[in-house]
Scaffold this motif. Structure first.
Motif, short mmCIF file in Angstrom:
data_model
loop_
_atom_site.label_atom_id
_atom_site.label_comp_id
_atom_site.label_asym_id
_atom_site.label_seq_id
_atom_site.Cartn_x
_atom_site.Cartn_y
_atom_site.Cartn_z
N PHE A 13 3.50 -16.98 139.89
CA PHE A 13 3.58 -18.07 140.74
C PHE A 13 4.63 -17.98 141.82
CE2 PHE A 13 6.71 -19.32 137.43
CZ PHE A 13 7.68 -19.72 138.42
N PHE A 51 15.14 -15.04 135.71
CA PHE A 51 15.52 -15.80 137.01
C PHE A 51 16.99 -15.42 137.37
CE2 PHE A 51 11.31 -17.55 136.84
CZ PHE A 51 11.06 -17.92 138.17
N HIS A 87 14.99 -32.49 131.01
CA HIS A 87 14.62 -31.37 131.37
C HIS A 87 13.72 -30.86 130.28
CE1 HIS A 87 15.10 -27.87 134.69
NE2 HIS A 87 14.20 -27.46 133.92
N TRP A 88 12.69 -31.73 129.94
CA TRP A 88 11.61 -31.48 128.90
C TRP A 88 11.67 -31.43 127.56
CZ3 TRP A 88 9.46 -26.36 131.92
CH2 TRP A 88 9.20 -26.65 133.24
N GLU A 103 12.74 -18.61 129.65
CA GLU A 103 11.66 -18.95 130.55
C GLU A 103 10.45 -19.53 129.89
OE1 GLU A 103 11.77 -19.70 133.59
OE2 GLU A 103 9.80 -19.82 134.10
N TYR A 150 9.55 -22.95 144.81
CA TYR A 150 9.39 -21.31 144.86
C TYR A 150 8.65 -20.76 145.55
CZ TYR A 150 12.19 -22.28 140.57
OH TYR A 150 13.13 -22.57 139.48
N GLU A 160 10.85 -32.28 137.23
CA GLU A 160 9.58 -31.75 137.49
C GLU A 160 8.70 -32.30 136.74
OE1 GLU A 160 9.06 -27.60 137.21
OE2 GLU A 160 10.41 -27.16 138.97
C1 BGC Z 1 11.77 -25.44 136.09
C2 BGC Z 1 12.71 -24.48 135.48
C3 BGC Z 1 11.92 -22.81 135.27
C4 BGC Z 1 11.81 -22.70 136.63
C5 BGC Z 1 11.12 -21.10 136.97
C6 BGC Z 1 10.89 -24.73 137.06
O1 BGC Z 1 9.58 -25.27 136.77
O2 BGC Z 1 12.46 -26.55 136.34
O3 BGC Z 1 12.83 -24.76 134.13
O4 BGC Z 1 12.60 -22.10 134.39
O5 BGC Z 1 10.94 -23.44 137.21
O6 BGC Z 1 9.94 -21.16 136.29
#
Ligand code: BGC
Length: 512
Positions: free
Chosen positions: A388, A474, A162-163, A465, A351, A207
């Motif tokens: 977003f 979140f 995860h990045w 974030e 989302y 992602e």
């Molecule tokens: C990611 C998270 C991020 C979330 C809200 C996704 O792009 O996997 O790490 O916090 O969205 O932006």
């Protein structure tokens, strides 16, 4: 007194017995073994459905250099360039889950979750990115997390990446360098060897579009190496090959013994055409292909390889720019065949929904420009604290149907979905986001007949974030970042979500 080891073994057995009941063998070879029957009523979750919450290592763990952990590209970027973040915030301490994971498990318990999606920090396990040094303290940490989850009957759903790339691998160019696939395979092997006896659901990458944006833009994502339309396509090419190799390695060397599943998490907004003109409809479709199809088409489509529309547009633009080769790399036909079908499930982060139309956009060269899609949020819908996210639940159902039609036969796990606010325990907007999106997902399952098998809300905790720091929230649980103890407090939404999760149904009043 039973020893701790016996208790753990019993817990692991219980989980596998439960799993055997939840995941019956496929009736025929075309049906995934991860197939759940539709529920009787539209507002019920199918039997065996996974319901939980998600986090990621860099966003919650802290302990950035504790006990032998190596430096990641996010550590490096936010230390060297605090101006790329917000208020100087970084993941040095974050929610301190490195020390407080037991409280996280308790929070999951209170949520009535039966699954927890979290990620493993590569540099915590392999500080140099390679297996020359394996950090036992890192292995111990994740063993503790996994064992505690199983003792609490919570299934671990583990993201390998995860990045947070080890900085040591960025020194050799990071993901645009195809050698990274070799390193990722060896890292994955360490994970299967150490945790695969208990982890049954693996996600290779979270992602990819966000990962590769670190090779397209200055600022936003680490490592902040701006080579738009070139570095990001090269990085994506490596990620896809690395994913496929890990999938094959699992099938060949671990599956028989460990009996788990390997997939990847892709993210996508729904793209709604601005009008129903052919041009707008095509632009919306192209938006999805450039965002998700880039990765999904090689892995999940019948024919494999990059989406034809990407091939054609990037090749044409590269030629028009006077380049001797396309900026979009090519797979050999052997690679196309090798990559196709390398996932047991489709991990989806969703989302929001965008409006799409066709037109010139983005700098030259860039993926945005190659796509020729102009997209924007519809301001007639409410927006969260992150621009977003607009609350447009019906787009979720459309996207689930699109994926199921485009890539038939793959079970879907919704690995992220959630609402950002500015903080506070009274979070009615979050409750209404979740209930409205869950309603659309249940329609996609029970009315439209799609095989969605799990849902992990983003996020369990208010966390870092990324470059927005701690400003955007979140979490279902609030974390007080001004208190060194980082106390977690349930927000109001936890009560509703926990009822939904424990009753395995969404009250009918939430269906418009
Ligand atoms: C990611 C998270 C991020 C979330 C809200 C996704 O792009 O996997 O790490 O916090 O969205 O932006």
């Amino acid at each position: 007194m039973l020893s701790k080891r016996v208790v753990l073994l019993l817990a692991a057995c219980l989980v596998s017995i439960a799993e055997a009941a939840l995941w019956p063998a496929a009736a025929d070879s075309h049906q995934s073994p991860l197939t759940l029957s539709r529920a009787g009523a539209v507002n019920q979750f199918p039997d065996g459905f996974m319901l939980g919450a998600a986090t990621a290592a860099y966003q919650i763990e802290g302990g950035w250099d504790a006990d032998g952990k190596g430096e990641s590209i996010w550590d490096r970027m936010l230390h060297e360039h605090p101006e790329y973040g917000t208020n100087g915030d970084n993941g040095d301490v974050a929610c301190d889950s490195y020390h407080k994971y037991a409280e996280d498990v308790q929070a999951l318990k209170n949520l009535s979750a039966n699954v927890y999606r979290f990620s493993i920090s590569w540099p915590r396990i392999l500080p140099n990115g390679d297996t020359d040094v394996i950090n036992q303290a890192g292995i111990d940490y994740y063993n503790n997390v996994i064992n505690l989850l199983l003792e609490n009957e919570i299934q671990p759903l583990v993201t390998m990446y995860h990045w947070d790339l080890p900085q040591a691998l960025q020194y050799i160019g990071g993901w645009p360098n195809s050698i990274l696939a070799d390193y990722f395979v060896e890292y994955a092997r360490v994970l299967f060897e150490n945790f695969g006896d208990r982890v049954k659901f693996w996600i290779t990458f979270n992602e990819p579009p966000a990962i590769v944006s670190g090779y397209a833009n200055q600022g936003g994502a680490a490592p902040s190496q701006p080579a738009p339309g070139i570095g990001d396509y090269l990085a994506a090419h490596t990620l896809i090959k690395a994913h496929a190799r890990v999938y094959h390695m699992y099938q060949e060397q671990y599956k028989a013994l460990q009996q788990g599943y390997v997939g990847i998490t892709l993210n996508c907004d729904w793209y709604e055409p601005v009008t129903n003109s052919t041009e707008d409809v095509e632009a919306a479709e192209r938006g999805i292909q450039f965002m998700m199809g880039h990765y999904a088409h090689p892995i999940y489509s019948e024919e494999g390889d990059y989406p034809p529309v990407m091939r054609q547009r990037v090749d044409a633009n590269s030629a028009a720019e006077g380049r001797p080769r396309s900026r979009l790399p090519s797979f050999t036909s052997e690679e196309v065949a090798y990559i196709r079908g390398t996932s047991d499930f489709f991990g989806l982060n969703h989302y929001s929904t965008l409006l799409a139309t066709s037109g010139e956009t983005g700098s030259v060269p860039s993926k945005e420009h190659d796509s020729g899609v102009i997209s924007y949020g519809d301001d007639s819908y409410p927006q969260g604290s992150a621009s977003f996210v607009r609350v447009i639940p019906w787009g979720f159902r459309k996207l689930l149907n699109w994926i199921a039609a485009e890539y038939p036969g793959y079970p879907i796990i919704v690995t992220e979905n959630g609402y950002p606010d500015w903080g506070g325990l009274d979070d009615k907007n979050r409750t209404s986001y979740y209930t409205s999106y869950l309603a659309e997902m249940l329609k996609a399952i029970n009315t439209d007949g799609n095989n969605v098998i799990g849902y992990t809300a983003w996020s369990l905790l208010g966390n870092l974030e990324w470059s927005s720091g701690f400003t955007i929230k979140f979490g279902l649980y609030q974390v007080d970042f001004n208190d060194t103890e980082r106390p977690r407090t349930a927000k109001d939404s936890v009560q509703t979500i926990s009822q939904i999760y424990s009753n395995k149904e969404l009250p009918i009043e939430y269906f418009p």
